[in-house]
Write a protein that holds these residues in place. Sequence first.
Motif, PDB file in Angstrom:
ATOM      1  N   MET A   1      24.315  -1.890  -0.736  1.00  0.00           N
ATOM      2  CA  MET A   1      23.057  -1.099  -0.665  1.00  0.00           C
ATOM      3  C   MET A   1      21.687  -1.653  -0.916  1.00  0.00           C
ATOM      4  SD  MET A   1      22.790   2.614  -2.644  1.00  0.00           S
ATOM      5  CE  MET A   1      24.047   3.371  -1.587  1.00  0.00           C
ATOM      6  N   LYS A   2      20.911  -1.380   0.033  1.00  0.00           N
ATOM      7  CA  LYS A   2      19.517  -2.024  -0.090  1.00  0.00           C
ATOM      8  C   LYS A   2      18.726  -1.473  -1.207  1.00  0.00           C
ATOM      9  CE  LYS A   2      19.407  -2.192   5.034  1.00  0.00           C
ATOM     10  NZ  LYS A   2      20.552  -1.419   5.147  1.00  0.00           N
ATOM     11  N   THR A   3      17.954  -2.299  -1.793  1.00  0.00           N
ATOM     12  CA  THR A   3      17.474  -1.876  -2.960  1.00  0.00           C
ATOM     13  C   THR A   3      15.886  -2.860  -3.113  1.00  0.00           C
ATOM     14  OG1 THR A   3      18.204  -3.678  -4.384  1.00  0.00           O
ATOM     15  CG2 THR A   3      19.361  -1.573  -4.421  1.00  0.00           C
ATOM     16  N   ALA A   4      15.013  -2.522  -4.030  1.00  0.00           N
ATOM     17  CA  ALA A   4      13.738  -3.037  -4.003  1.00  0.00           C
ATOM     18  C   ALA A   4      13.580  -3.343  -5.432  1.00  0.00           C
ATOM     19  CB  ALA A   4      12.484  -2.322  -3.523  1.00  0.00           C
ATOM     20  N   SER A   5      13.046  -4.461  -5.846  1.00  0.00           N
ATOM     21  CA  SER A   5      12.890  -4.723  -7.488  1.00  0.00           C
ATOM     22  C   SER A   5      11.947  -3.992  -8.018  1.00  0.00           C
ATOM     23  CB  SER A   5      12.449  -6.263  -7.557  1.00  0.00           C
ATOM     24  OG  SER A   5      10.997  -6.244  -7.191  1.00  0.00           O
ATOM     25  N   LYS A   6      12.259  -3.636  -9.393  1.00  0.00           N
ATOM     26  CA  LYS A   6      11.400  -2.964 -10.189  1.00  0.00           C
ATOM     27  C   LYS A   6      10.156  -3.289 -10.251  1.00  0.00           C
ATOM     28  CE  LYS A   6      11.088  -1.154 -14.954  1.00  0.00           C
ATOM     29  NZ  LYS A   6      11.637  -1.062 -16.279  1.00  0.00           N
ATOM     30  N   ASP A   7       9.851  -4.457 -10.284  1.00  0.00           N
ATOM     31  CA  ASP A   7       8.300  -4.902 -10.340  1.00  0.00           C
ATOM     32  C   ASP A   7       7.647  -4.789  -8.962  1.00  0.00           C
ATOM     33  OD1 ASP A   7       8.882  -6.029 -12.741  1.00  0.00           O
ATOM     34  OD2 ASP A   7       8.977  -8.332 -12.154  1.00  0.00           O
ATOM     35  N   PHE A   8       8.399  -4.831  -7.869  1.00  0.00           N
ATOM     36  CA  PHE A   8       7.806  -4.413  -6.466  1.00  0.00           C
ATOM     37  C   PHE A   8       7.344  -3.164  -6.394  1.00  0.00           C
ATOM     38  CE2 PHE A   8       8.250  -2.660  -2.342  1.00  0.00           C
ATOM     39  CZ  PHE A   8       7.223  -3.362  -1.597  1.00  0.00           C
ATOM     40  N   LEU A   9       8.189  -2.348  -7.017  1.00  0.00           N
ATOM     41  CA  LEU A   9       8.191  -0.843  -6.737  1.00  0.00           C
ATOM     42  C   LEU A   9       6.903  -0.493  -7.671  1.00  0.00           C
ATOM     43  CD1 LEU A   9      11.797   0.701  -6.937  1.00  0.00           C
ATOM     44  CD2 LEU A   9      10.143   0.330  -5.125  1.00  0.00           C
ATOM     45  N   GLU A  10       6.856  -0.925  -9.066  1.00  0.00           N
ATOM     46  CA  GLU A  10       5.747  -0.641  -9.746  1.00  0.00           C
ATOM     47  C   GLU A  10       4.323  -0.936  -9.340  1.00  0.00           C
ATOM     48  OE1 GLU A  10       6.605  -2.397 -13.523  1.00  0.00           O
ATOM     49  OE2 GLU A  10       7.917  -1.056 -14.248  1.00  0.00           O
ATOM     50  N   MET A  11       4.161  -1.898  -8.741  1.00  0.00           N
ATOM     51  CA  MET A  11       2.992  -2.620  -7.986  1.00  0.00           C
ATOM     52  C   MET A  11       2.793  -1.640  -6.602  1.00  0.00           C
ATOM     53  SD  MET A  11       3.657  -6.729  -8.222  1.00  0.00           S
ATOM     54  CE  MET A  11       2.043  -6.907  -7.226  1.00  0.00           C
TER      55      MET A  11
ATOM     56  N   ASP B   1       3.887   1.381  -5.980  1.00  0.00           N
ATOM     57  CA  ASP B   1       3.518   2.841  -6.449  1.00  0.00           C
ATOM     58  C   ASP B   1       2.273   3.022  -7.160  1.00  0.00           C
ATOM     59  OD1 ASP B   1       5.934   3.397  -5.627  1.00  0.00           O
ATOM     60  OD2 ASP B   1       6.899   3.658  -7.621  1.00  0.00           O
ATOM     61  N   ALA B   2       1.626   1.892  -7.901  1.00  0.00           N
ATOM     62  CA  ALA B   2       0.362   1.832  -8.588  1.00  0.00           C
ATOM     63  C   ALA B   2      -0.568   1.926  -7.227  1.00  0.00           C
ATOM     64  CB  ALA B   2       0.313   0.874  -9.345  1.00  0.00           C
TER      65      ALA B   2
ATOM     66  N   ALA C   1       3.995   6.918   1.673  1.00  0.00           N
ATOM     67  CA  ALA C   1       5.306   7.347   0.628  1.00  0.00           C
ATOM     68  C   ALA C   1       5.715   5.908   0.004  1.00  0.00           C
ATOM     69  CB  ALA C   1       6.455   7.878   1.521  1.00  0.00           C
ATOM     70  N   GLY C   2       6.050   4.959   0.707  1.00  0.00           N
ATOM     71  CA  GLY C   2       6.308   3.650   0.068  1.00  0.00           C
ATOM     72  C   GLY C   2       7.729   3.381   0.604  1.00  0.00           C
ATOM     73  N   ILE C   3       8.401   2.174   0.215  1.00  0.00           N
ATOM     74  CA  ILE C   3       9.562   1.690   0.646  1.00  0.00           C
ATOM     75  C   ILE C   3      10.688   2.678   0.208  1.00  0.00           C
ATOM     76  CG2 ILE C   3      10.080   0.276  -1.289  1.00  0.00           C
ATOM     77  CD1 ILE C   3      10.760  -0.564   2.351  1.00  0.00           C
ATOM     78  N   GLU C   4      10.480   3.389  -0.858  1.00  0.00           N
ATOM     79  CA  GLU C   4      11.657   4.131  -1.407  1.00  0.00           C
ATOM     80  C   GLU C   4      11.862   5.361  -0.558  1.00  0.00           C
ATOM     81  OE1 GLU C   4       8.913   3.892  -5.269  1.00  0.00           O
ATOM     82  OE2 GLU C   4       8.805   3.789  -2.849  1.00  0.00           O
ATOM     83  N   LEU C   5      11.154   5.770   0.472  1.00  0.00           N
ATOM     84  CA  LEU C   5      11.474   6.663   1.429  1.00  0.00           C
ATOM     85  C   LEU C   5      12.437   5.996   2.629  1.00  0.00           C
ATOM     86  CD1 LEU C   5      11.258   9.436   2.859  1.00  0.00           C
ATOM     87  CD2 LEU C   5       8.977   8.623   3.638  1.00  0.00           C
TER      88      LEU C   5
ATOM     89  N   LYS D   1      13.055  12.995  -0.477  1.00  0.00           N
ATOM     90  CA  LYS D   1      12.107  12.915  -1.703  1.00  0.00           C
ATOM     91  C   LYS D   1      10.600  12.463  -0.797  1.00  0.00           C
ATOM     92  CE  LYS D   1      14.885  12.315  -5.702  1.00  0.00           C
ATOM     93  NZ  LYS D   1      15.219  11.211  -6.784  1.00  0.00           N
ATOM     94  N   ALA D   2       9.490  12.668  -1.581  1.00  0.00           N
ATOM     95  CA  ALA D   2       8.151  12.298  -0.806  1.00  0.00           C
ATOM     96  C   ALA D   2       7.621  11.220  -1.584  1.00  0.00           C
ATOM     97  CB  ALA D   2       7.277  13.412  -0.816  1.00  0.00           C
ATOM     98  N   TYR D   3       8.055  10.780  -2.737  1.00  0.00           N
ATOM     99  CA  TYR D   3       7.628   9.674  -3.450  1.00  0.00           C
ATOM    100  C   TYR D   3       6.121   9.656  -3.757  1.00  0.00           C
ATOM    101  CZ  TYR D   3      12.562   8.450  -2.606  1.00  0.00           C
ATOM    102  OH  TYR D   3      13.775   8.537  -2.521  1.00  0.00           O
ATOM    103  N   ASN D   4       5.364   8.718  -2.980  1.00  0.00           N
ATOM    104  CA  ASN D   4       4.060   8.686  -3.272  1.00  0.00           C
ATOM    105  C   ASN D   4       3.129   9.473  -2.492  1.00  0.00           C
ATOM    106  OD1 ASN D   4       3.906   6.136  -5.480  1.00  0.00           O
ATOM    107  ND2 ASN D   4       5.105   5.436  -3.670  1.00  0.00           N
ATOM    108  N   LEU D   5       3.662  10.260  -1.873  1.00  0.00           N
ATOM    109  CA  LEU D   5       3.036  11.501  -1.111  1.00  0.00           C
ATOM    110  C   LEU D   5       2.531  12.654  -1.987  1.00  0.00           C
ATOM    111  CD1 LEU D   5       4.887  11.379   2.137  1.00  0.00           C
ATOM    112  CD2 LEU D   5       2.779  10.822   1.889  1.00  0.00           C
ATOM    113  N   PRO D   6       1.610  13.457  -1.988  1.00  0.00           N
ATOM    114  CA  PRO D   6       1.189  14.445  -2.776  1.00  0.00           C
ATOM    115  C   PRO D   6       2.181  15.625  -2.439  1.00  0.00           C
ATOM    116  CG  PRO D   6      -0.514  14.361  -0.908  1.00  0.00           C
ATOM    117  CD  PRO D   6       0.533  13.097  -0.859  1.00  0.00           C
ATOM    118  N   CYS D   7       2.706  15.735  -1.420  1.00  0.00           N
ATOM    119  CA  CYS D   7       3.904  16.883  -1.245  1.00  0.00           C
ATOM    120  C   CYS D   7       5.191  16.332  -2.174  1.00  0.00           C
ATOM    121  CB  CYS D   7       3.936  16.846   0.027  1.00  0.00           C
ATOM    122  SG  CYS D   7       4.801  15.362   1.009  1.00  0.00           S
TER     123      CYS D   7
END
Length: 212
Positions: free
Chosen positions: A1-11, A13-14, A80-84, A108-114
């Motif tokens: 399953m495709k994933t992204a690193s925690k460090d990447f997601l934190e950067m 998303d911020a 939204a970011g790569i999570e979407l 989910k919408a992740y980094n979107l305001p919806c």
Amino acid sequence: MKTASKDFLEMQDAYLQEECVQKGVISLSDISMAEPGIYLWQGDITRLSVDAIVNAANSAMLGCFVPCHGCIDNAIHSAAGIELRLECSRIMEKQGAEEPTGKAKITKAYNLPCCYVLHTVGPIIYDKVTEKDCNLLSDCYRSCLELAATNQLKSIAFCCISTGEFHFPNEKAAKIAIQTVQDYQRKNQNGMEVVFNVFKDSDYQIYKQLLG
């Protein structure tokens, strides 16, 4: 399953959350009502703080495959970011087939305001618009409304499905969109509030005229 690193997601998303703040968030209270339960707003759909926004997706439902492309699919996935894209990938791997035209999926919408994103694949127009094309476009709006209601959502913002890269004539598409939403609201009366989100001046004038 495709994933992204925690460090990447934190950067990521911020950065995206700060970008969201800088663009400014728009809520229903900031928009004038065009008629009971229906709003018209011109601007970037990724700024809307509603229960769900609608993405005009492709049949792979993995976001736009052209870097920096100006389509709404790319705009929503980028904000939204790569999570979407990863969530869409999991949905499509489980489905095992391309998304049919006229249906809808929720993520989910992740980094979107919806709160959520509803993904629907509109009909592609190659020549003349057929009755089947019109019915499929209506299905897109109806499927999103029904999916939103199933998930107990109360507000939804529609983009102009199929009118961009899929070449559905803008005024005909707007008439179908408005009629489908009005019919749904009359039949269900569940308090669903709908925003017609437009980006181009020409689409704004079309919807403004049709909504009176």
